[in-house]
Design a protein around this motif. Sequence first.
Motif, short mmCIF file in Angstrom:
data_model
loop_
_atom_site.label_atom_id
_atom_site.label_comp_id
_atom_site.label_asym_id
_atom_site.label_seq_id
_atom_site.Cartn_x
_atom_site.Cartn_y
_atom_site.Cartn_z
N ILE A 144 0.98 -0.68 -0.33
CA ILE A 144 -0.47 0.14 0.33
C ILE A 144 0.56 1.20 -0.11
O ILE A 144 0.83 2.38 -0.48
CB ILE A 144 -0.75 0.39 1.41
CG1 ILE A 144 -2.13 1.16 1.36
CG2 ILE A 144 -0.35 0.24 2.42
CD1 ILE A 144 -3.31 0.81 2.27
N GLU A 145 1.64 1.03 0.66
CA GLU A 145 3.25 2.23 0.39
C GLU A 145 3.67 3.06 -1.21
O GLU A 145 3.62 3.88 -0.88
CB GLU A 145 4.39 2.11 1.32
CG GLU A 145 3.77 1.76 3.20
CD GLU A 145 2.97 0.75 3.28
OE1 GLU A 145 2.54 0.85 4.61
OE2 GLU A 145 3.22 -0.01 2.30
N GLU A 146 3.42 1.82 -1.62
CA GLU A 146 3.58 2.66 -2.96
C GLU A 146 2.93 2.83 -3.87
O GLU A 146 3.21 3.63 -4.94
CB GLU A 146 3.87 0.81 -4.09
CG GLU A 146 5.20 0.32 -3.18
CD GLU A 146 5.18 -1.21 -4.45
OE1 GLU A 146 5.61 -1.15 -5.78
OE2 GLU A 146 5.52 -2.81 -3.48
N ALA A 147 1.63 2.57 -3.25
CA ALA A 147 0.09 3.86 -4.11
C ALA A 147 0.27 4.92 -4.80
O ALA A 147 -0.08 5.83 -5.85
CB ALA A 147 -1.51 3.35 -3.40
N PRO A 148 1.02 5.80 -3.28
CA PRO A 148 1.02 7.12 -3.61
C PRO A 148 2.18 7.19 -4.87
O PRO A 148 1.47 8.13 -5.96
CB PRO A 148 1.34 8.35 -2.52
CG PRO A 148 0.89 6.67 -1.52
CD PRO A 148 1.79 5.66 -2.30
N GLU A 149 3.49 6.79 -5.11
CA GLU A 149 3.50 7.59 -6.12
C GLU A 149 3.68 6.23 -7.48
O GLU A 149 3.90 7.22 -8.64
CB GLU A 149 5.68 7.01 -5.37
CG GLU A 149 6.20 7.02 -6.06
CD GLU A 149 6.46 6.10 -7.88
OE1 GLU A 149 7.05 6.53 -8.84
OE2 GLU A 149 6.44 5.12 -7.90
N ALA A 150 2.87 5.29 -7.29
CA ALA A 150 1.89 5.04 -8.42
C ALA A 150 1.67 5.80 -8.90
O ALA A 150 1.02 6.44 -10.39
CB ALA A 150 1.81 3.76 -8.43
N LEU A 151 0.87 6.47 -8.36
CA LEU A 151 -1.02 6.91 -8.82
C LEU A 151 0.06 8.11 -9.33
O LEU A 151 -0.65 8.36 -10.42
CB LEU A 151 -1.50 7.03 -7.80
CG LEU A 151 -3.07 8.33 -7.74
CD1 LEU A 151 -3.69 7.88 -8.64
CD2 LEU A 151 -3.15 8.99 -6.80
N ASP A 152 1.16 8.79 -9.06
CA ASP A 152 1.89 10.15 -9.17
C ASP A 152 2.56 9.62 -10.96
O ASP A 152 2.01 10.90 -11.72
CB ASP A 152 3.20 10.50 -8.29
CG ASP A 152 3.33 11.56 -8.91
OD1 ASP A 152 2.73 12.30 -9.11
OD2 ASP A 152 4.48 11.97 -8.97
#
Length: 370
Positions: free
Chosen positions: A354-362
């Motif tokens: 889940i910690e990877e989600a913001p960077e992936a979204l960006d």
Amino acid sequence: MAHHNDQEIETLEEFDATVSARGSLAGFRVQAVDLTDRTRELLACDTAGAVFLGCPMRENAAAKVRADGALVFPPLPDLPFDPYRGHVYSPEELFDSLDKGYEETPDALAYDWFRRTGADRDIYASMLRSVHDDSVSDALDELLRGARVVGVMGGHAIARGSAAYGGAARLGRALARAGFTVATGGGPGAMEAANLGAYAAPYRDGMLDEACELLGKAPSFVPSVTDWARAAFEVRTRWPKGNTSVGVPTWFYGHEPPNAFASHIAKYFANATREDGLLARSNAGVVFLPGAAGTVQEIFDNTTPNYYESRGEPTPMVLVDRAHWTERLPAWPLLQALARDRPMESRITLVDRIEEAPEALDRLSRVNET
């Protein structure tokens, strides 16, 4: 003040300002404003072509505006909700009277009405539900105009105090701190966690850990919605200046209460309208956390307009937890097959944590920009 159609009046302040500036209400739509103390103004100004939706007014004022050619839809005081409402709900409004038990709150009373009238198949009740849901949609559009909205979807069964709950809360916090408006399905579990995280964004990091610990004393809305909701309001009282976010729940699943951490709650009777509206308004992307049938439905509800580009550029989609979406509920292979050779192919991704989600979204958002 919300940005809305210049011909709409949704507060007494807007009513006074319009009468003062124009001296006329001709053609205006006045929505759920108490005009009992504005008889003089109504008698004095032109109201031709105006529409008054659920506005209390004195009988002589109502007779006069009808004579002008205005339409007057009277308030319906025996309902546990206002079908003409001009604004989305607040947690305080839906949970009013919680001190007497959840069963006495407006949220619970509206659900009881929904179940009763749904069983009766009363066309009048059906019309009222439709008017209410359209009013909520209009209010939600006004609220979110110009906002960068990220939807967070996930299962309702995630318990407070669990690692999954904490991860969803940190995701909501990270998105809010990045300047996004977090929008969820508005219920318990992962939805509540993401709204809680957004609420916690202005506070030091340790606040979220403390809040999760407090909430863990009532890990589920079963067996007591009252205790579950009271724990949330205890957190809100201890940290009263939380950030805003949006919840979009439904009385169709009324046995699942709305969560109190979404500052703005757009609650619907029709689940289909609610589902499509939530996804359509998630204009900056959607993060899908592990879930079951409802989350799978949301994945493909969002995929269809992306596939056909019916809403313009495809919106980013991030699926969290590779094992969940490739083995337990293998939605990812089908999603990849649909996306192949389509513009949406570069806007979807699968991440392990889940910690990877913001960077992936960006990263996916930058693809849209280029």
